[in-house]
Design a protein around this motif. Structure first.
Motif, PDB file in Angstrom:
ATOM      1  N   ASN A 201      16.516 -57.480 -14.734  1.00 14.67           N
ATOM      2  CA  ASN A 201      15.303 -58.216 -15.122  1.00 14.67           C
ATOM      3  C   ASN A 201      14.347 -58.311 -13.724  1.00 14.67           C
ATOM      4  OD1 ASN A 201      13.245 -59.834 -16.429  1.00 14.67           O
ATOM      5  ND2 ASN A 201      14.263 -61.542 -15.902  1.00 14.67           N
ATOM      6  N   GLU A 202      13.375 -57.272 -13.910  1.00 16.30           N
ATOM      7  CA  GLU A 202      12.395 -57.220 -12.817  1.00 16.30           C
ATOM      8  C   GLU A 202      13.064 -57.235 -11.290  1.00 16.30           C
ATOM      9  OE1 GLU A 202       9.633 -60.363 -13.561  1.00 16.30           O
ATOM     10  OE2 GLU A 202       8.682 -59.238 -15.269  1.00 16.30           O
ATOM     11  N   GLY A 203      14.226 -56.395 -11.236  1.00 13.26           N
ATOM     12  CA  GLY A 203      14.841 -56.328  -9.925  1.00 13.26           C
ATOM     13  C   GLY A 203      15.860 -57.141  -9.510  1.00 13.26           C
ATOM     14  N   PHE A 253      27.803 -51.514 -17.550  1.00 13.06           N
ATOM     15  CA  PHE A 253      27.071 -51.507 -18.658  1.00 13.06           C
ATOM     16  C   PHE A 253      25.755 -52.294 -18.622  1.00 13.06           C
ATOM     17  CE2 PHE A 253      31.382 -51.316 -20.023  1.00 13.06           C
ATOM     18  CZ  PHE A 253      31.341 -50.107 -20.858  1.00 13.06           C
ATOM     19  N   VAL A 254      24.748 -51.730 -18.681  1.00 21.34           N
ATOM     20  CA  VAL A 254      23.521 -52.375 -18.184  1.00 21.34           C
ATOM     21  C   VAL A 254      22.437 -52.594 -19.497  1.00 21.34           C
ATOM     22  CG1 VAL A 254      21.232 -52.094 -16.754  1.00 21.34           C
ATOM     23  CG2 VAL A 254      23.670 -51.070 -16.295  1.00 21.34           C
ATOM     24  N   VAL A 255      21.881 -53.880 -19.517  1.00 26.71           N
ATOM     25  CA  VAL A 255      21.050 -54.327 -20.692  1.00 26.71           C
ATOM     26  C   VAL A 255      19.580 -54.427 -19.767  1.00 26.71           C
ATOM     27  CG1 VAL A 255      20.407 -56.030 -22.228  1.00 26.71           C
ATOM     28  CG2 VAL A 255      22.762 -55.450 -21.614  1.00 26.71           C
ATOM     29  N   ASP A 256      18.773 -53.625 -20.313  1.00 30.65           N
ATOM     30  CA  ASP A 256      17.580 -53.656 -19.544  1.00 30.65           C
ATOM     31  C   ASP A 256      16.661 -54.721 -20.026  1.00 30.65           C
ATOM     32  OD1 ASP A 256      15.108 -53.220 -18.281  1.00 30.65           O
ATOM     33  OD2 ASP A 256      15.089 -51.020 -18.427  1.00 30.65           O
ATOM     34  N   ARG A 257      16.405 -55.855 -19.665  1.00 33.60           N
ATOM     35  CA  ARG A 257      15.385 -56.984 -20.342  1.00 33.60           C
ATOM     36  C   ARG A 257      14.019 -56.567 -20.120  1.00 33.60           C
ATOM     37  NH1 ARG A 257      12.099 -61.187 -19.415  1.00 33.60           N
ATOM     38  NH2 ARG A 257      12.250 -63.003 -20.734  1.00 33.60           N
ATOM     39  N   GLY A 262       9.007 -55.207 -23.228  1.00 40.80           N
ATOM     40  CA  GLY A 262       7.611 -54.526 -22.962  1.00 40.80           C
ATOM     41  C   GLY A 262       7.248 -54.352 -21.554  1.00 40.80           C
ATOM     42  N   ASN A 263       7.953 -54.615 -20.496  1.00 37.56           N
ATOM     43  CA  ASN A 263       7.708 -54.549 -18.992  1.00 37.56           C
ATOM     44  C   ASN A 263       7.888 -53.018 -18.396  1.00 37.56           C
ATOM     45  OD1 ASN A 263       7.511 -54.756 -16.296  1.00 37.56           O
ATOM     46  ND2 ASN A 263       7.925 -56.950 -16.437  1.00 37.56           N
ATOM     47  N   ASP A 264       6.942 -52.475 -17.837  1.00 35.61           N
ATOM     48  CA  ASP A 264       6.990 -51.354 -17.404  1.00 35.61           C
ATOM     49  C   ASP A 264       8.019 -50.875 -16.159  1.00 35.61           C
ATOM     50  OD1 ASP A 264       4.946 -50.619 -19.266  1.00 35.61           O
ATOM     51  OD2 ASP A 264       3.351 -50.879 -17.777  1.00 35.61           O
ATOM     52  N   ALA A 265       8.499 -52.042 -15.814  1.00 33.79           N
ATOM     53  CA  ALA A 265       9.412 -52.064 -14.878  1.00 33.79           C
ATOM     54  C   ALA A 265      10.848 -51.265 -15.141  1.00 33.79           C
ATOM     55  CB  ALA A 265       9.812 -53.347 -14.004  1.00 33.79           C
ATOM     56  N   SER A 266      11.161 -50.284 -14.435  1.00 32.47           N
ATOM     57  CA  SER A 266      12.465 -49.798 -14.735  1.00 32.47           C
ATOM     58  C   SER A 266      13.776 -50.157 -14.163  1.00 32.47           C
ATOM     59  CB  SER A 266      12.414 -48.197 -14.544  1.00 32.47           C
ATOM     60  OG  SER A 266      13.508 -47.495 -14.777  1.00 32.47           O
ATOM     61  N   ALA A 267      14.675 -50.457 -15.081  1.00 31.33           N
ATOM     62  CA  ALA A 267      15.833 -51.010 -14.369  1.00 31.33           C
ATOM     63  C   ALA A 267      16.662 -50.055 -13.614  1.00 31.33           C
ATOM     64  CB  ALA A 267      16.699 -51.613 -15.718  1.00 31.33           C
ATOM     65  N   LYS A 268      16.507 -48.855 -14.067  1.00 31.66           N
ATOM     66  CA  LYS A 268      17.291 -47.521 -13.522  1.00 31.66           C
ATOM     67  C   LYS A 268      16.706 -47.510 -12.104  1.00 31.66           C
ATOM     68  CE  LYS A 268      18.991 -42.950 -13.937  1.00 31.66           C
ATOM     69  NZ  LYS A 268      18.979 -41.898 -14.801  1.00 31.66           N
ATOM     70  N   ASP A 269      15.497 -47.600 -11.533  1.00 31.28           N
ATOM     71  CA  ASP A 269      14.824 -47.338 -10.504  1.00 31.28           C
ATOM     72  C   ASP A 269      15.217 -48.482  -9.473  1.00 31.28           C
ATOM     73  OD1 ASP A 269      13.478 -45.352 -11.415  1.00 31.28           O
ATOM     74  OD2 ASP A 269      11.521 -46.543 -11.830  1.00 31.28           O
ATOM     75  N   SER A 270      15.408 -49.624 -10.013  1.00 31.02           N
ATOM     76  CA  SER A 270      15.911 -50.879  -8.956  1.00 31.02           C
ATOM     77  C   SER A 270      17.193 -50.898  -8.930  1.00 31.02           C
ATOM     78  CB  SER A 270      15.133 -52.014  -9.468  1.00 31.02           C
ATOM     79  OG  SER A 270      15.575 -52.416 -10.731  1.00 31.02           O
ATOM     80  N   LEU A 271      17.958 -50.512 -10.013  1.00 27.31           N
ATOM     81  CA  LEU A 271      19.601 -50.747 -10.078  1.00 27.31           C
ATOM     82  C   LEU A 271      20.284 -49.705  -9.273  1.00 27.31           C
ATOM     83  CD1 LEU A 271      21.855 -52.534 -11.266  1.00 27.31           C
ATOM     84  CD2 LEU A 271      22.002 -50.787 -13.263  1.00 27.31           C
ATOM     85  N   GLU A 272      19.904 -48.421  -9.607  1.00 28.96           N
ATOM     86  CA  GLU A 272      20.559 -47.318  -8.870  1.00 28.96           C
ATOM     87  C   GLU A 272      20.144 -47.129  -7.496  1.00 28.96           C
ATOM     88  OE1 GLU A 272      20.688 -44.046 -11.330  1.00 28.96           O
ATOM     89  OE2 GLU A 272      21.182 -45.000 -13.206  1.00 28.96           O
ATOM     90  N   ASN A 273      20.285 -47.942  -6.520  1.00 34.41           N
ATOM     91  CA  ASN A 273      19.935 -47.977  -5.131  1.00 34.41           C
ATOM     92  C   ASN A 273      21.080 -47.544  -4.472  1.00 34.41           C
ATOM     93  OD1 ASN A 273      21.454 -50.238  -4.685  1.00 34.41           O
ATOM     94  ND2 ASN A 273      19.887 -51.554  -5.652  1.00 34.41           N
ATOM     95  N   GLU A 274      20.802 -47.541  -2.931  1.00 35.28           N
ATOM     96  CA  GLU A 274      21.745 -46.818  -2.048  1.00 35.28           C
ATOM     97  C   GLU A 274      23.323 -47.605  -2.131  1.00 35.28           C
ATOM     98  OE1 GLU A 274      20.231 -46.936   1.912  1.00 35.28           O
ATOM     99  OE2 GLU A 274      18.727 -45.203   1.533  1.00 35.28           O
ATOM    100  N   LEU A 275      23.445 -48.905  -2.644  1.00 37.61           N
ATOM    101  CA  LEU A 275      24.508 -49.678  -2.480  1.00 37.61           C
ATOM    102  C   LEU A 275      25.119 -49.457  -3.632  1.00 37.61           C
ATOM    103  CD1 LEU A 275      23.662 -53.295  -1.228  1.00 37.61           C
ATOM    104  CD2 LEU A 275      24.690 -51.484   0.047  1.00 37.61           C
TER     105      LEU A 275
END
Length: 316
Positions: A201-203, A253-257, A262-275
């Motif tokens: 949820n938004e990072g 298992f990821v639920v993208d709130r 209707g938020n444009d922020a992508s869970a994948k972009d923030s979640l799949e970071n270097e860690l």
């Protein structure tokens, strides 16, 4: 004299026929009244309610129940909370066919009262307004108990089947779902893979374990937990990306709130970071993004639970 007697007999015959006709009409009327007043006693989380059988005008707040009525072909839905309706139920956004009864948390009582519904169906988000709804029409709470998901879900579906005369259809749908679940459990029982359920949820990220909002993955489908110490909570346990790396799940298992509201922020972009990229889940391509329409907005319905089962089955 004979004409006079004949006239009397004819009059008597018409009187008898008229009386029979009146009696038949009265019987038919009584039968119709019995049919219109037939009720079903529903025991639910907030009490016991007499509900009319086959109600003609129904207000529905719970999207899982809405998708169930849609699946069963029930056409008596008259009012729906039209804010954030799941995409697969977008036909209920038609304001010419369905009254907008507010949002999941803020009901439009004036609109509902004006509708004069026969039945109102609510779940957890509307529980505090139960008495106000009950003043308008018979109201039942058909939310899913996440600590006993399948029994709760089954009871709700059977209740809907009884109210709308769809018992056979519900039985058939439930049998198909349960058969599919048994197939998944056979796979998870022999798998060493451990899973972590997260809500993005938004990072920010929250984790969910058994007996939680998304705990069906562990409790029903049998996916082993990467961390058995996660607290059971509706809102989840707040976690960091360092926690995800330390836990190192084999599956995530990821639920993208963000997508659900209707938020444009992508869970994948923030979640799949270097860690997170260092985890087994990422390296084995086992980060599964669950459809928020089914997992976040609805759930607990014949359509949504079936799709939830499909999602976990495909992961194995």
């Amino acid at each position: 004299m004979k004409k006079w007697i004949t006239a009397i007999l004819v009059a008597m015959m018409f009187a008898v026929l008229a009386a029979c006709g009146a009696e038949e009409e009265a019987t038919d009327s009584q039968t119709a009244d019995a049919q219109t007043t037939e009720t079903v006693k529903v025991t639910h989380e907030l009490g016991e309610t007499e509900v009319p059988k086959n109600p003609e005008k129904v207000v529905v707040f719970d999207f899982g129940i809405l998708d169930t009525l849609d699946q069963l072909g029930v056409e008596s839905v008259a009012g729906v909370a039209q804010g954030n309706i799941p995409t697969y139920l977008e036909q209920y956004e038609d304001t010419e066919k369905y009254e907008n009864i507010g949002t999941l948390k803020e009901a439009d009582f004036e609109a509902i009262h004006a509708m004069d519904p026969d039945l109102i169906i609510i779940s957890g988000r509307q529980a505090e307004m139960y008495n106000e709804f009950s003043d308008i029409a018979p109201t039942i709470h058909l939310g899913v108990d996440t600590t006993d998901y399948m029994n709760s879900f089954t009871t709700n579906m059977e209740t809907v089947g009884e109210i709308f005369g769809k018992e056979a259809e519900v039985e058939e749908e439930l049998a198909a779902i349960n058969e599919q679940i048994e197939g998944i459990k056979e796979k998870t029982a022999t798998s060493d893979e451990k899973g972590l359920i997260v809500l993005a949820n938004e990072g920010k990220v929250s984790a969910y374990g058994a007996a939680s909002r998304f705990g069906i993955i562990h409790d029903v489908f049998g996916v082993k937990q990467a961390d058995e110490g996660i607290e059971a909570s509706t809102h989840g346990q707040s976690i960091t990306y360092e926690y995800i790396l330390d836990t190192n799940p084999d599956m995530m298992f990821v639920v993208d709130r963000n997508a659900a509201v209707g938020n444009d922020a992508s869970a994948k972009d923030s979640l799949e970071n270097e860690l997170v990229q260092k985890t087994n889940a990422y390296q084995n391509d086992k980060i599964i993004y669950l459809d928020p329409d089914y997992w976040y907005l609805s759930g607990g319905g014949l359509q949504s639970v079936s799709e939830m089962v499909n999602a976990i089955e495909s992961a194995f």
